[in-house]
Design a protein around this motif. Sequence first.
Motif, PDB file in Angstrom:
ATOM      1  N   SER A  10      52.225  -2.234 -13.511  1.00  0.00           N
ATOM      2  CA  SER A  10      51.967  -2.164 -12.087  1.00  0.00           C
ATOM      3  C   SER A  10      50.470  -2.146 -11.857  1.00  0.00           C
ATOM      4  N   SER A  11      49.992  -3.060 -11.053  1.00  0.00           N
ATOM      5  CA  SER A  11      48.578  -3.042 -10.667  1.00  0.00           C
ATOM      6  C   SER A  11      48.488  -2.658  -9.204  1.00  0.00           C
ATOM      7  N   GLN A  12      47.449  -1.954  -8.877  1.00  0.00           N
ATOM      8  CA  GLN A  12      47.211  -1.587  -7.491  1.00  0.00           C
ATOM      9  C   GLN A  12      45.735  -1.801  -7.179  1.00  0.00           C
ATOM     10  N   LEU A  46      51.313  -4.959  -1.185  1.00  0.00           N
ATOM     11  CA  LEU A  46      50.132  -4.415  -1.853  1.00  0.00           C
ATOM     12  C   LEU A  46      49.920  -2.930  -1.563  1.00  0.00           C
ATOM     13  N   LEU A  98      48.324 -13.587  -7.003  1.00  0.00           N
ATOM     14  CA  LEU A  98      48.474 -12.129  -7.062  1.00  0.00           C
ATOM     15  C   LEU A  98      49.272 -11.703  -8.285  1.00  0.00           C
ATOM     16  N   LEU A 103      49.845  -7.958  -9.296  1.00  0.00           N
ATOM     17  CA  LEU A 103      49.990  -7.421  -7.934  1.00  0.00           C
ATOM     18  C   LEU A 103      51.223  -8.029  -7.277  1.00  0.00           C
TER      19      LEU A 103
END
Length: 211
Positions: A10-12, A46, A98, A103
């Motif tokens: 998981s990217s934030q 996002l 993304l 993302l």
Amino acid sequence: LRINETNNRSSQIFDMNHLKECIESDHVCQGGRLELIIDTKMNFGLFHKNALKCSICDHATNLTNFPTRSNGIQEPNHCIYSAGAISGIGYDATHFLLSLLGLSTPHRANFYKQVHNLYDQLFYFAHQDFLCLIDDVRRANQCELNVVMDLTVSLDGTWKKRGHQSLYGMVFLIEAESGALGQFVARQFVADNLSRTIRRMDSSSHSQFVA
Ligand SMILES: [Zn+2]
């Protein structure tokens, strides 16, 4: 600060000022540490909801990656919708870029709904502006509201792409006497599956942008 284990990648994106404020103002017992718990709830595009937990008393507070807006669209998603509306880049390209960064993109239906909302707002703004300009021209010519006025106008325009492949374009209408009148037409034909999206949307939300 300790970070809990997560199985899924998981990217934030974080608003760093917001993150700094949250960490600085958060509760932590003497000698304790803060634990970051990732994705306490399902993310929306996002926008992510996490938590900060005190390692001694287990007191947890919410930590979102951007300041929470109590109503309306959260900031990072709004940026994506705006970028889509301004650039004309469709959902598939946005989603691809993304996803390379890990993302997640808001759902396709939301993406087009919000992009079209932005166009509708732009259309409304332009239309109101157009009506004001018409009033100005009428006043300048001392023309009553119910009288059809003869005008000499010059019309010019430009398209991003020519022919039937046009994505969107702009038209300038100038009144010869005052030079005061300007208006644009923005038609948007998003390449990927707009018609499919339109079929799912109600008829009021996909007005063509013709004044
Ligand atoms: Zn504590």
